[in-house]
Each structure stands twice: as structure tokens, then as C-alpha cells.
Design an enzyme around this catalytic site. Sequence first.
Site, PDB file in Angstrom:
ATOM      1  N   LYS A   1       0.767  -1.081   0.080  1.00  0.00           N
ATOM      2  CA  LYS A   1      -0.089  -0.039   0.008  1.00  0.00           C
ATOM      3  C   LYS A   1       0.919   1.232  -0.041  1.00  0.00           C
ATOM      4  O   LYS A   1       1.294   1.667   1.031  1.00  0.00           O
ATOM      5  CB  LYS A   1      -0.844  -0.157   1.330  1.00  0.00           C
TER       6      LYS A   1
HETATM    7  N1  PMP Z   1      -7.644  -2.191  -3.157  1.00  0.00           N
HETATM    8  C1  PMP Z   1      -7.121  -0.922  -3.174  1.00  0.00           C
HETATM    9  C2  PMP Z   1      -6.536  -0.135  -4.187  1.00  0.00           C
HETATM   10  C3  PMP Z   1      -7.247  -0.147  -1.892  1.00  0.00           C
HETATM   11  O1  PMP Z   1      -6.678   1.100  -1.724  1.00  0.00           O
HETATM   12  C4  PMP Z   1      -8.036  -0.691  -0.935  1.00  0.00           C
HETATM   13  C5  PMP Z   1      -8.194   0.128   0.583  1.00  0.00           C
HETATM   14  N2  PMP Z   1      -7.096  -0.144   1.147  1.00  0.00           N
HETATM   15  C6  PMP Z   1      -8.667  -2.065  -0.823  1.00  0.00           C
HETATM   16  C7  PMP Z   1      -8.569  -2.752  -2.186  1.00  0.00           C
HETATM   17  C8  PMP Z   1      -9.334  -2.893   0.119  1.00  0.00           C
HETATM   18  O2  PMP Z   1      -8.285  -3.249   1.041  1.00  0.00           O
HETATM   19  P1  PMP Z   1      -8.864  -3.035   2.688  1.00  0.00           P
HETATM   20  O3  PMP Z   1      -9.810  -4.051   2.872  1.00  0.00           O
HETATM   21  O4  PMP Z   1      -7.713  -3.775   3.219  1.00  0.00           O
HETATM   22  O5  PMP Z   1      -9.121  -1.747   3.121  1.00  0.00           O
END
Ligand code: PMP
Length: 297
Positions: free
Chosen positions: A155
Site C-alpha cells: 500500500k
Molecule cells: N484495493 C485498493 C486499491 C485499496 O486502496 C483498498 C483500500 N485499502 C482495498 C483494495 C481494500 O483493502 P482493505 O480491505 O484492506 O481496506
Amino acid sequence: MGYYNENTILYRDGQFVKASEATIDLYSQSLHYGYGVFEGIRAYKTQSGATKIFKAEEHYERLKNSAAAMNIPYHFNNAELIEATYEVLARNNFQDAYIRPLIYVPANMSFSPSTTSHIVIEVWEMAPFLGEKLLRIMSSSFQRPNPKGFKIHAKATGHYVNSILASQEAKAKGFDEALLSDMNGYVAEGPGANIFFEKDGRVYTPALGNILPGITRATVIEICAALEIPVEEKLFTSEELKSADAAFFCGTAAEVIGWYSLDDQVFPKPWSESLGKLIQDAYMARVTEKEFKEEFA
Ligand code: PMP
């Protein structure tokens, strides 16, 4: 949206400081090159009245892994960071809140690695879940970053230029959100959420590899196991998705949110009767620590 005011407190490098007084070095390599890592976490007021950060360990573990993937030093202790996160929530008097830890590096105009890094944990209040509005989704003209050019499982701040472009394109065309494909044209994910669809009593989601491994995605898979809903992780095209009964996005901020249409093609199953709705109710019960009784056989 005002993310902070003159009373807001944030956590930075071991200290609780006023948001309005905290500054960043304008020569930071993170600012110039999008070279940082972050998390998006939610805290909820639970059934008992206590504040609970949902899957705090998993989020800080992903932060650590994102930093490792990007060669950014991570000299933080996750148990201490979680404690600090609860403290920053308490100091701001928040229960339903969004939590944004960000790791950034010092001044450096070259591409060389840094020997140190900084952490900041910002929080802002969230309205309790409403979730009834269904989304009109547009197939984006943008693809997700090529995993051969980016560490797509991390991320990283710079990856979100892609999310911004896709989301802005969809909104400019009158849609609520974008759906991006991977570099091979298979359905990947939204700008900030993972996608699932329902077809003939089964639930499908893109396999890992070209997407962010969402913590909500993993929770949805756990919920499906608990409710005995069959789930399959596989590659699929947007044509297959358009023949689905129903579909939804999931993510820490989005929670579980149903789709109305994809490229103006409406999904036939009413959301209220879909597996997605059942999963949404189970998800909201999990995050708020309410008992959830499945009525599905
Ligand atoms: N894909 C992307 C590109 C994201 O930014 C997010 C948000 N973090 C998610 C999927 C979903 O991830 P999470 O469930 O860990 O928030």
C-alpha cells in the site's frame, strides 16, 4: 471535508502533537516521488460501548510488509503503534473513526534508500454506516499498475495516482466509482476497494497477484466460510461480471457496498435478496461486535 481543526491531535514519532502545528520537510523523497507507505483502518463504537479498532494487527502487519517491499526502514513496534492509535483516538474523543498511519522518509532528492523514516497516525471522525445507496460503476479506461513495474501488494502512496485518475474519470462521466482491470484485461479492483460478484449461489473474487490483498476481502472470505457460502478466487473478464446476479465492493472505508449497475447494465438480483446483503450485515455485525444470526440455510 475538514480533516482536522485547531484541537486535533495526531501521533508522530512517539509524540502526541497538534495537527495544526505538525509540518513535513518540503524536500522529502516521499512528497516528490510518491515514495511512502500507509494504511487505512477503521475504529468502531461496538455493541458494548467500547471503541474497537477492527483488525488492527493485520493492518499494522501490512504496513510493515509494505515498508519492507519498498525498502523503507521500519523501526516501529506494532504493539506500541496499536496502543498509540487507541491513545490518539481517545485524545480526540473519537469512537467511529478512520485511522491513517503514514510512513514517510526525510529530505532526499536522489533515488537512494533512506536510513530513517517517520510515522504519523492521523484520525478523523466517520459517520456511522448507512450503506443503502447502491453504486453505479464504470469500467475504467485505466488499468491497475503492472505488477512487473510496481509492488502492487504494497500500500504505497505513489500507487494512488492511478486510483485518483480512475476515480476522477468515472465521476466526471456521472458514475459513482470506477472498476479497473489488470494489465492482462481481467477484472482487478476499484480505486480503493476489492470486488466480489454473485452468480448462481456462489461468490467470486479476483485471485491475488494483481490487486491489493484487502483485509476486508479476507474478512468477506471468512464470513462466507462461516455462512457456508461457496467462494472462488479466479481471474474473470468484465463480460463474465456483467452476467452476474449481483456484485459489491469491499474495503475498510467502503465496508461492504452493493452495486446497482456496471456500465449502465443493471444487476438483476435485488440487493436486499443478494448474498452481498447477507455478507454486508454479517460484516457490520463483526466490526461492531454484535451477535449475528444467519438466516440462510
Ligand atoms: N484495493 C485498493 C486499491 C485499496 O486502496 C483498498 C483500500 N485499502 C482495498 C483494495 C481494500 O483493502 P482493505 O480491505 O484492506 O481496506
